[in-house]
Design an enzyme around this catalytic site. Structure first.
Site, PDB file in Angstrom:
ATOM      1  N   LYS A  99      -0.779  -8.291  -2.871  1.00  8.79           N
ATOM      2  CA  LYS A  99      -2.079  -7.650  -2.667  1.00  8.79           C
ATOM      3  C   LYS A  99      -1.932  -6.149  -2.831  1.00  8.79           C
ATOM      4  O   LYS A  99      -1.126  -5.518  -2.153  1.00  8.79           O
ATOM      5  CB  LYS A  99      -2.623  -7.966  -1.269  1.00  8.79           C
ATOM      6  N   TYR A 124       0.844  -1.195   0.000  1.00  5.19           N
ATOM      7  CA  TYR A 124       0.000   0.000   0.000  1.00  5.19           C
ATOM      8  C   TYR A 124       0.879   1.245   0.000  1.00  5.19           C
ATOM      9  O   TYR A 124       1.480   1.576   1.015  1.00  5.19           O
ATOM     10  CB  TYR A 124      -0.900   0.024   1.234  1.00  5.19           C
TER      11      TYR A 124
END
Length: 306
Positions: free
Chosen positions: A204, A171
């Site tokens: 992810k 992220y």
């Protein structure tokens, strides 16, 4: 073992048989078994955002057993959570679903413009609990990225030696990245590539927007005609950024969305060649029957049944 699973395993030729076995266990479990696609239920949000914000909408979720049962009943490929939650359920549900130990976490009690997660468990814990792998969050763009990259390098080395799969939550955020930039196509593809370079088996990231954050990147996107107009285009580019699609890339569900909006997004993820979803709040904050239907609709979309 299907040809598709064998093909994906062939991309990880540097790994030992234990790691390949655990990666196969994930791909061969649940409703999507054998397809090379996956839907994972992650429940680390209580640590990250607080229990009321996470479970207040569906109080059954205060009990970790609720989440692992939801993952099993809906047919997820795996269930991921921090140490404490897995310690509650690992014995009672041993062997029923692949488990992933999230070994670093952060909280929202202290605001910091240099985000970093703390190590909260270790490889020995993952082995003790019978996990197939570890999960780890990095924040590319953070002033603390050096520490995170070094921590996951060591954790990944030990995990692979022990035959575990490495899943990296990547992220991008930090003082020099705008809020809009956190999901920009150039930033998301860069964050995914960093995770691949750090040795992740499964990556992810968030679904990207068409915004381009970095002026130097914008010039290349324009000159080379890299397509970013549709979500499917952008997903295709993110997958390409991970060694030409030779690493498994899955996408988060993000903030709470209506079912129609969420399934439309999932359809675009599938069209773009995404390997699956890792969906938490959008699943477990709904009533259980609704959660199961949603997760199975997501799985069927990735399987090409919708």
């Amino acid at each position: 073992m299907t040809p598709r699973v064998r093909e994906i395993l062939s991309w990880y030729g540097a790994d030992n048989p234990g790691t390949l076995t655990n990666l196969a266990r994930i791909m061969n479990h649940g409703r999507l078994a054998g397809t090379g696609k996956m839907v994972i239920l992650p429940v680390d949000q209580g640590f990250e955002h607080g229990p009321a914000r996470t479970f207040g909408m569906n109080p059954d979720g205060y009990d970790p057993a609720y989440h692992v049962q939801l993952a099993i009943e809906s047919g997820c490929n795996a269930y991921a959570a921090p140490l404490g939650a897995l310690e509650v359920v690992a014995r009672d549900f041993a062997g029923e679903i692949p488990l992933i130990l999230k070994i670093n976490n952060s909280d929202t009690l202290y605001g910091d413009k240099r985000p970093i997660s703390a190590l909260t468990s270790y490889i020995d814990d993952a082995l003790r609990l019978g996990c197939v792998g570890i999960g780890f969050t990095i924040y590319p763009g953070s002033g603390e990225r050096k520490h995170m990259y070094e921590e996951i390098a060591e954790a990944s080395r030990l995990a692979k030696q022990a035959g575990l799969v490495v899943v990296i939550w990547s992220y991008a955020r930090g003082e020099q990245i705008s809020k809009e930039g956190e999901t920009a196509i150039d930033v998301i593809s860069y964050a995914a590539h960093i995770a691949a370079q750090l040795g992740a088996h499964i990556i992810k990231v968030k679904p990207p927007s068409s915004h381009i954050e970095q002026p130097a990147a914008a010039k290349v996107y324009q000159e080379q005609g890299i397509k970013v107009a549709t979500m499917a285009d952008r997903i295709r580019h993110v997958v390409q950024a991970c060694f030409a699609g030779k690493r498994i890339v899955i996408f988060s569900g993000g903030d709470s969305k209506t079912t129609d909006v969420l399934l439309k997004e999932v359809s675009e993820l599938a069209q773009g060649g995404g390997f699956g979803s890792i969906m938490g709040r959008n699943a477990f904050q709904r009533p259980k029957a609704e959660s199961i239907k949603l997760l199975q609709d997501v799985m069927d979309t990735f399987a090409g049944k919708k």
